[in-house]
Design an enzyme around this catalytic site. Structure first.
Site, short mmCIF file in Angstrom:
data_model
loop_
_atom_site.label_atom_id
_atom_site.label_comp_id
_atom_site.label_asym_id
_atom_site.label_seq_id
_atom_site.Cartn_x
_atom_site.Cartn_y
_atom_site.Cartn_z
N SER A 11 39.22 44.31 15.06
CA SER A 11 38.12 43.78 15.91
C SER A 11 36.98 43.77 15.00
CB SER A 11 37.78 44.83 16.96
OG SER A 11 37.11 45.94 16.49
N LYS A 12 35.91 42.79 15.77
CA LYS A 12 34.72 42.80 14.95
C LYS A 12 33.87 43.74 14.52
CE LYS A 12 31.54 41.71 18.47
NZ LYS A 12 30.72 40.52 19.09
N ARG A 13 33.90 44.91 15.16
CA ARG A 13 33.45 46.01 14.57
C ARG A 13 34.04 46.98 13.62
NH1 ARG A 13 29.29 45.42 16.86
NH2 ARG A 13 29.29 44.46 19.05
N ASP A 14 35.42 46.61 13.61
CA ASP A 14 36.00 47.43 12.45
C ASP A 14 35.39 46.74 11.05
OD1 ASP A 14 37.87 48.67 14.13
OD2 ASP A 14 39.32 46.75 14.16
#
Ligand code: GLU
Length: 510
Positions: A264-267
């Site tokens: 995900s973009k948070r990773d």
């Protein structure tokens, strides 16, 4: 066979994740190898999720990657417009056609009524909280109301949506180009909204109508769209377009490095690597996500790395140009299972590409990076030679700052410990004599510099190894860099002498 036409159909809701770019790539490769067309269609019917700048960002990413669409909102094409919001008026008639043939219905439920339905289903411990064949009879729609009531609602301008009527107990199968036979039961498929109260189609209606009208033959999209496939297949059937339905290929997910779920973009921020192709500024949260481009990836390396996420050609070959990918790519070699993202491997691709790319081609990119760092390059020929000499040492384009910046900036600091460990009076004499030799004789080649240096060391009976290390620190500031005589040659004797003098003075060596 009709001409191959594929499409990438992003919703402009944020930055382009690497999974999105891989979808573009696989579409592109498939189109090119079949001499077909690659269409970019902007699916912006959900005005609530629309993000300003996202569409522009998509164009820029595709341009950077060199994956240019044949038809798009920018390029135009025979099936324009390619932005769904501009096609708004086109969809309603299909939704009405579905109502006329009994496959869709009007629904007049208010948001609070929908909420109440969910609450009731929850309270009754129902398996599903959906608007479907089980719940629709209790709701306010043209199936549960009498014809007259429905008419009255419509005539009085009551807001409505049009829903797809999914019959239970249907068995839907299709052959996915990647996953093979896929089966669904309709019992758990909800009655999806096709047309919203504002007259805009939902994704489900628009995607089917546009794939049909734009004569799309193959639709490759992320695996997250697989649950939508049964509704789409039913729509193709109900609109009587089945023989024109594209062949589907649902691409496997790109997974977190540990294989635990979708990347995900948070990773990216959490694990210290980019997940977006280019820098993305999230206007809502104010967050800035770093992109592969800005981190120092070459587009060729980025694209090559993406191609290998879930595909190989069956050989050991890993480095492919885009033309080679077009030739070697085959959709049946795309794996079904998700591909784990490995940032170290991504960097390996970039390193390989830096090694194989001509210095002349890298020149403007390095210049740009230097400009951002305020490193002034007056001479392109020199920069070219420097890039040629140092590119093997760089993994990312931004590494040129450290690996090559010193050719253009006199060191501000030196590895004083390295120098003092070997310095004594004899070294002062040596380096002073060296500057004299350099300024007096023509030392125009690396070999001449090396020869002069070694001859002097010999005459003064000092070990060359020690002197070379000192020489390197004087020119570079630290013990890194390619062959020291090459460095001196590229700096030129005048600058070499200046640096020797500057170091002796700065460190107060005598
Ligand atoms: N608009 C969808 C998206 O945002 C496209 C899905 C599809 O390709 O059918 O990804």
């Amino acid at each position: 066979m009709s001409k191959v036409r594929v499409r990438f159909a992003p919703s402009p809701t944020g930055g382009l994740h690497l999974g999105g770019v891989r979808t573009v790539l696989f579409n592109y490769l498939f189109a090119k190898q079949h001499d077909g067309e690659f269409v970019l269609r902007i699916e912006d019917t959900d005005q609530n999720r629309y993000v300003v700048g996202a569409e522009d960002y998509i164009y820029k990413c595709l341009e950077w990657c060199g994956l240019t669409p044949d038809e798009s909102p920018l390029a135009g094409g025979p099936y324009a417009p390619y932005r769904q919001s501009e096609r708004k008026n086109l969809y309603k008639k299909y939704a009405e056609e579905l109502i006329a043939n009994g496959h869709a219905y009007y629904a007049f439920d208010l948001p609070e009524e929908l909420e109440a339905m969910r609450e009731q289903l929850k309270a009754a411990n129902s398996d599903s909280l959906q608007y479907d064949h089980l719940s629709r009879g209790k709701m306010k729609n043209s199936l549960s109301l009498s014809e007259d009531e429905t008419k009255r609602f419509l005539q009085s301008g009551t807001p409505y949506v049009i829903r797809l009527k999914i019959e239970p107990d249907q068995h839907i199968t299709f052959t996915d180009l990647i996953r093979g036979e896929v089966e669904f039961e309709t019992n758990h498929v909800d009655d999806k909204v096709l047309l919203k109260a504002d007259g805009m189609p939902t994704y489900h209606l628009a995607v089917v109508v546009d794939d049909y009208l734009m004569k799309i033959t193959h639709a490759f999209r992320g695996e997250e769209w697989l649950p939508s496939a049964p509704a789409h297949i039913l729509l193709w059937q109900y609109l009587d377009w089945q023989k024109d339905m594209p062949q589907w290929g649902h691409l496997p997910l790109i997974l977190k490095p540990d294989g635990n779920g979708k990347l995900s973009k948070r990773d990216g921020a959490r694990l210290g690597f980019p997940v977006f192709a280019m820098n993305w500024n999230d206007a809502k949260s104010g967050e800035v996500f770093q992109g592969f481009k800005e981190l120092g990836f070459l587009p060729e390396a980025f694209v090559n790395m993406l191609a290998m996420l879930g595909w190989n050609d069956g050989s050991e070959q890993e480095i492919f140009t885009i033309q080679e990918l077009v030739t070697h790519f085959s959709i049946d070699r795309v794996h079904k299972a998700g591909a784990k993202f490995d940032f170290e491997k991504a960097k390996w691709f970039n390193h390989e590409w830096l090694k194989k790319t001509d210095a002349e081609k890298l020149l403007p990119l390095v210049k740009n990076i230097f400009e951002n760092e305020k490193i002034v390059v007056a001479d392109d020929t020199k920069l070219s030679a420097v890039v040629r000499l140092t590119k093997e040492r760089c993994v990312l384009l931004t590494d040129f700052i450290e690996q090559a910046g010193y050719f253009f900036v006199t060191p501000k600091a030196y590895d004083a410990a390295a120098i003092s460990s070997k310095w004594d009076k004899t070294k002062t004499i040596f380096f002073n004599s060296l500057t004299v030799i350099f300024s007096q004789s023509a030392v125009e080649s690396t070999a001449a510099i090396e020869e002069g240096f070694k001859k002097l060391a010999d005459e003064q009976a000092i070990k060359v190894g020690e002197l070379q290390m000192l020489f390197r620190v004087m020119l570079v500031g630290s013990k890194k860099g390619p062959a020291v005589f090459e460095i001196a040659h590229l700096l030129g004797v005048e600058e070499t002498n200046n640096r020797i003098t500057h170091c002796i003075k700065t460190l107060n060596l005598s």
